[in-house]
Structures are given as C-alpha cells and as structure tokens.
Write an enzyme that holds these catalytic residues in place. Structure first.
Site, PDB file in Angstrom:
ATOM      1  N   ASP A  24       0.840  -1.202   0.000  1.00  0.00           N
ATOM      2  CA  ASP A  24       0.000   0.000   0.000  1.00  0.00           C
ATOM      3  C   ASP A  24       0.877   1.254   0.000  1.00  0.00           C
ATOM      4  O   ASP A  24       1.645   1.470   0.927  1.00  0.00           O
ATOM      5  CB  ASP A  24      -0.897  -0.026   1.242  1.00  0.00           C
ATOM      6  N   ASN A  26      -0.367   4.557  -0.419  1.00  0.00           N
ATOM      7  CA  ASN A  26      -0.968   5.823   0.015  1.00  0.00           C
ATOM      8  C   ASN A  26      -1.650   5.755   1.383  1.00  0.00           C
ATOM      9  O   ASN A  26      -2.373   6.660   1.768  1.00  0.00           O
ATOM     10  CB  ASN A  26      -1.947   6.350  -1.043  1.00  0.00           C
ATOM     11  N   ASP A  28      -4.108   3.999   2.662  1.00  0.00           N
ATOM     12  CA  ASP A  28      -5.536   3.721   2.899  1.00  0.00           C
ATOM     13  C   ASP A  28      -5.772   2.257   3.291  1.00  0.00           C
ATOM     14  O   ASP A  28      -6.917   1.828   3.434  1.00  0.00           O
ATOM     15  CB  ASP A  28      -6.386   4.103   1.677  1.00  0.00           C
ATOM     16  N   ASP A  32      -1.837  -1.229  -3.743  1.00  0.00           N
ATOM     17  CA  ASP A  32      -2.134  -0.481  -4.964  1.00  0.00           C
ATOM     18  C   ASP A  32      -1.000  -0.580  -5.987  1.00  0.00           C
ATOM     19  O   ASP A  32       0.057  -1.147  -5.705  1.00  0.00           O
ATOM     20  CB  ASP A  32      -2.448   0.987  -4.620  1.00  0.00           C
ATOM     21  N   ASP A 101      -5.098 -10.405 -15.704  1.00  0.00           N
ATOM     22  CA  ASP A 101      -6.079 -11.453 -15.431  1.00  0.00           C
ATOM     23  C   ASP A 101      -7.335 -11.101 -16.229  1.00  0.00           C
ATOM     24  O   ASP A 101      -7.896 -10.014 -16.061  1.00  0.00           O
ATOM     25  CB  ASP A 101      -6.379 -11.451 -13.922  1.00  0.00           C
ATOM     26  N   ASP A 312      -6.330 -18.642  -4.368  1.00  0.00           N
ATOM     27  CA  ASP A 312      -7.541 -19.406  -4.053  1.00  0.00           C
ATOM     28  C   ASP A 312      -7.279 -20.575  -3.106  1.00  0.00           C
ATOM     29  O   ASP A 312      -8.203 -21.322  -2.783  1.00  0.00           O
ATOM     30  CB  ASP A 312      -8.150 -19.990  -5.344  1.00  0.00           C
TER      31      ASP A 312
HETATM   32  C1  GLC Z   1     -11.398 -18.115 -10.296  1.00  0.00           C
HETATM   33  C2  GLC Z   1     -10.578 -17.163  -9.461  1.00  0.00           C
HETATM   34  C3  GLC Z   1     -11.277 -16.950  -8.150  1.00  0.00           C
HETATM   35  C4  GLC Z   1     -12.624 -16.343  -8.424  1.00  0.00           C
HETATM   36  C5  GLC Z   1     -13.425 -17.185  -9.419  1.00  0.00           C
HETATM   37  C6  GLC Z   1     -14.571 -16.415  -9.978  1.00  0.00           C
HETATM   38  O1  GLC Z   1     -11.456 -19.380  -9.755  1.00  0.00           O
HETATM   39  O2  GLC Z   1      -9.270 -17.633  -9.323  1.00  0.00           O
HETATM   40  O3  GLC Z   1     -10.536 -16.153  -7.264  1.00  0.00           O
HETATM   41  O4  GLC Z   1     -13.350 -16.223  -7.241  1.00  0.00           O
HETATM   42  O5  GLC Z   1     -12.657 -17.586 -10.529  1.00  0.00           O
HETATM   43  O6  GLC Z   1     -14.124 -15.423 -10.869  1.00  0.00           O
HETATM   44 CA    CA Z   2      -3.650   2.120  -1.206  1.00  0.00          CA
END
Ligand code: GLC
Ligand code: CA
Length: 532
Positions: A24, A26, A28, A32, A101, A312
């Site tokens: 982080d 800033n 908060d 970031d 992603d 996950d």
């Molecule tokens: C994938 C991601 C997970 C997310 C899920 C729904 O499994 O890695 O973090 O909750 O998809 O997008």
């Molecule tokens: Ca921040």
C-alpha cells in the site's frame, strides 16, 4: 521438442500479485499499483521477469475484482489508468513482462451490460447473459447455493456460477465474443504481454448435457480470443478444470493457436479431502502427481505451468510439509521439487519467504465471500468451533493476508489500517526477518531462479527420474546437450541416499553439504552438476 515460442516462455519466471494485499503506497490500507511499482526491484532481484496481476479493473469487489463492472477502467482503490501505464513502462524498462487477469465468464451485475440487459428482452444487451423464465436446471454456484437467481427488474432468472453479483455471460451471442475480443485488444494495445484467463472452461456451457463448462464451442471461443494475428505473440495461461490428457492437448497443443499453457490442479489436492477438510498425506503423493503431468507434457511437447500456490488456496507448505520447526527446509524442498522440473514457474506472493497458512479465533477476521458462505453452511452441521477450524484450514484468505514486509505494527504493508487482518505469524515470518536469517527462503529462491537462467538443462533439458516409485525421496536429472544436473529431494525422514555417478560440489542446497551422496536431513535437498 517444444516450439521456439514456448521455449522462450520457459525463461519467464512469473510472480503472482494479489494487488489489494501486496503493498500500500498511500496509506488507505489497500495495496495499490504504486505500491507494486515500489517493489519491482525487490522482484527483479529475486529473479522474477514477469508479473501476473490479479484483476485491478473497476469492480464493486464482492469477489475482490473477479466481479468486473468495467474492463477498461482501473478500480480506484488500486489506482488510476495513469498508474497502470506507468507500471507497464516501468516493467518494460526492467525487461519484465506483464500478465493481466482476464475474466471472460462473468461480469459484475453492476456492469453496464447487465444493467441494460435486465431492462428488457429487446435491447442490444438483452442476450448478453443467460435469462430464463424458470430455473432450468439444478446447477450450483461454486460459492454455494443455486446458480440461478431471480431478477425483479427483468422478471426472469439469470445464471451466476459464482456470487449472486457475478452474472455469466452468454457466449452463444456473437456480440459477447466481439466485446471480449475488443477488451483483449484494448489491453494488447496498452502493451500487456499476456493473460491469465479465469475459469476459461466455463465459457461454453452444455445445457443439454447439464454441464456448466467444457461445452461444444469452447475451443472456437478460445481461438476467437487468442488465435488471431494480433494475439499470436501473447503468453496465455488458462485456469481450468481439465483432468485428462486429450482435453489438455485440445487446449494447448501449439498448432491449435489457443492457449500457451494451463493451470492443472490435481497436485493441489494433496493433504486435503476437499478444500476445507484435511487428509493425511505424504510428499510421495505430490511427487506422483507432478510426475504424471511432466511425462504427459514431455511426450506431447506441451508447455507446463509449475506452481504450488495461488490466491484461491492456502499454502501447500502447510498442507503437505512442516510449517513449524522445519519451515525453511520444507519451503525450499518444495521449491526444488517443483521449479526444477520442466515448465514455466509461477511463484505466489509470500512463497519466497516461506509464508504459511494463518490461524484466527474469530470468523470476523475473514473477508472472503466463499469463506463466509461455507462458514454459514458448516454452522448448520457442527459447532462454531469446528466450523472455524475448517475455515482456518481452507479459507482463501490464507493466501490473501497483506504481504508481511517487516515485523512492525502494520507489517510494513501500509501506514494505515490494513483492509484484512495481518497474517497471524507476520512477526516471525516477514521479508525483513527472512533476509536477515541464515536460513533465508528468499535467497534459496533467488539461487534457484538464477540456476534456471544459467543452466540450460533446467529449461528445456530432458527429465530422467532415478528414484523408484516406492522410494520416500525423489531424485532426478535434467540433461541438455553436454550438461547434466542432478536434484535430490529427501522427504519426511533423515536417510542415506547414494547416487550411481560422481557429482561436483552442490550448487544449491538447503543444508550444509559438499557432495550429493550420503546422509540427508528431513526435507533436505541439493542440486549438483553430474559427471558422466
Ligand atoms: C477463479 C478465481 C477466483 C474467483 C473465481 C470467480 O477461480 O481464481 O478467485 O473467485 O474464478 O471469478
Ligand atoms: Ca492504497
């Protein structure tokens, strides 16, 4: 032999960042982009040359960014588009790549597409999602409960394979395919070098067969995204439920122009019956699962993704090895066992300091939506204490606590109040303490990544396994044209290991030794050049 493009990808050492929890800048309390920028040199020193950023797009954050409301905006909590441009430039200046992603299966219900779609059956977005007058099947949400929810505005049910606020896109509609292509192109034009694609297998449904994923048009859709001239240079890794070889080849055989590689998950199930239930297991079963895919990938010239952790799952280290007294040995052994195999390494934030699973006494220390839904379900069947035990074991928050940079009050992560509880062990396990220790996991990773970069056998070299299936240790060699390197990984108990050839002094080990032969401590590992 792997194609030239994939051989090049073997040189990418990828580090996965969970932006909210990395650094982080800033104050908060939320990590970031500027925080990430300030730590690029830390990553570069580790030997990282590519980062994968979990979603940073505009999002109401019901699923921490995996519920996107605008794919072309940055969420204000993590920064601005200018910060993103600056990050891309800073990465490229350092010869580092950026992997974004991409979440193509669903959007947030806050997305303008959904907001328009729910208004009626005859606007341009009406068919962007799956709508139905009745609940058409018994599909369950991954986060529990029915996958169908009633929308009052439209007066119909919509499909949500995850949270209520993550509505599944209808890829049968060509306009959805085009819209997602445009998003990919937008980011390619910004200079990103690749994508990790969220639950890619779910974008094609097989309603007739009752299967929410791996539907008949899946490969057509993947090619629509990435089989184009504009995307040919990208590195792409799909998150997948694939378990068999044929299906794996359909995703990533080079000539198909679909994905570079896949995350295959069967090795993550060691040490657990299901996500929230532990099971006794040994490193043998990890070795066997890793080897299965090594053999399949090698035999079929497929690029393999090497990883143990992500956002996950709780750290593999805590599930299958000793995260107490032998934490350093366990963390480094796992690194040697996994990242000296053939494939592209992915290292999750915190792994490089041997971060473990956490432990909390209250459900209020958890944030994750899946965790809270599961806890509610468990409480109907068991005492709250038992439920919390399961949560501590399996919660995704185990991997999402703010990165521990030092042992100070806020772990060096923020000058404010962290958005999620700090890791319960951050005072002992943090970057500063690791770097100051003689047993530094970071330095082991650094040495390992530099070995990968300097010894060609660890990239494309042939894998030969020397230990027998029943041996409670793992010995293998990697050999290229005129070099051969041997890796010895001992498992849970100390033992003598003798090799059928002389070796040079180890170039890497997690304990003091001068030869590869002889007594190994529990979780001991070593690597040395072999003389023919
Ligand atoms: C994938 C991601 C997970 C997310 C899920 C729904 O499994 O890695 O973090 O909750 O998809 O997008
Ligand atoms: Ca921040």
């Amino acid at each position: 032999m792997l194609c030239a493009k994939y051989r090049d990808f073997l040189r990418w050492n990828i580090y996965q960042i969970y932006p909210r929890s990395f650094m982080d800048a800033n104050g908060d309390g939320i990590g970031d982009l500027r925080g990430i920028l300030s730590r690029l040199d830390y990553l570069k020193d580790l030997g990282i040359n590519a980062i994968w950023l979990c979603p940073c797009y505009l999002s109401p954050n019901d699923d921490n960014g995996y519920d996107i409301s605008d794919y072309r905006e940055i969420m204000p909590e993590v920064g601005t588009m200018e910060d993103m441009d600056r990050l891309i430039a800073a990465l490229h200046e350092r010869d580092m790549k950026l992997i974004m992603d991409l979440v193509p299966n669903h959007t947030s219900t806050q997305h303008a597409w959904f907001q328009t779609s729910r208004q009626g059956r005859d606007n341009p977005y009406s068919d962007f999602y799956y709508w139905s007058d009745t609940v058409p099947n018994t599909w369950q949400s991954v986060f529990r409960g029915s996958a169908w929810a009633f929308d009052d505005v439209r007066g119909q049910y919509y499909l949500h394979s995850f949270a209520l606020t993550q509505a599944d896109l209808n890829w049968e509609n060509p306009a959805v395919v085009r819209a997602m292509q445009d998003i990919v192109d937008f980011w390619v034009d910004k200079g990103v070098d690749g994508f990790r694609i969220d639950v890619i297998d779910m974008i094609s449904k097989d309603m007739a067969a009752g299967k929410n994923g791996l539907g008949p048009r899946l490969h057509e859709y993947i090619r629509a995204l990435f089989g184009r001239e504009k995307t040919a240079h990208l590195f792409t890794v799909g998150e997948s439920g694939v378990q068999d070889l044929e299906e794996m080849l359909r995703h990533c055989a080079a000539e198909r122009n679909e994905l570079s590689t896949l995350f295959l998950f069967d090795h993550l199930d060691v040490g657990r019956k299901d996500k929230f239930t532990p099971k006794p297991d040994t490193l043998l079963s990890l070795r066997d699962r890793l080897l299965r895919w090594q053999r399949e990938s090698e035999a079929n010239d497929v690029l393999h993704a090497l990883f143990t952790d992500n956002h996950d799952n709780s750290p593999l280290l805590s599930r299958i090895a000793d995260d107490g007294e032998k934490r350093y040995e366990s963390a480094t052994l796992l690194a040697a066992m996994v990242y000296l195999l053939k494939g592209v390494p992915f290292i999750y934030q915190g792994q490089e300091i041997g971060m473990t699973a956490a432990h909390y006494d209250s459900i209020s220390d958890f944030d994750d939506i899946e965790t809270h839904n599961a806890y509610r379900e468990f409480c109907a069947e068991m005492t709250p204490e038992e439920a919390l035990e399961k949560i501590n074991f399996g919660s995704r928050d185990n991997a999402r606590h703010p990165m521990a940079w030092d042992g100070s009050a806020t772990a060096g992560f923020t000058s404010g109040t962290p958005w999620l509880a700090l890791h319960s062990r951050f005072r002992d396990i943090n970057v500063q303490a690791d770097l100051a220790s003689e047993k530094s996991v970071y330095r082991f990773y650094q040495a390992l990544l530099s070995l990968r970069a300097s010894a060609p056998a660890f990239l494309d070299g042939t894998l030969t396994v020397l230990s027998r299936p029943e041996d409670p240790f793992f010995v293998f060699t990697r050999s290229a044209e005129d070099t051969c390197d041997a890796v010895v990984c001992n498992f849970e108990e100390p033992r003598e290991i003798t090799l059928p050839f002389p070796c040079a002094c180890p170039v890497l080990s997690n304990h003091k030794r001068t030869t590869l032969h002889g007594l190994y401590p529990a979780y001991g590992c070593a690597v040395a050049r072999v003389h023919a």
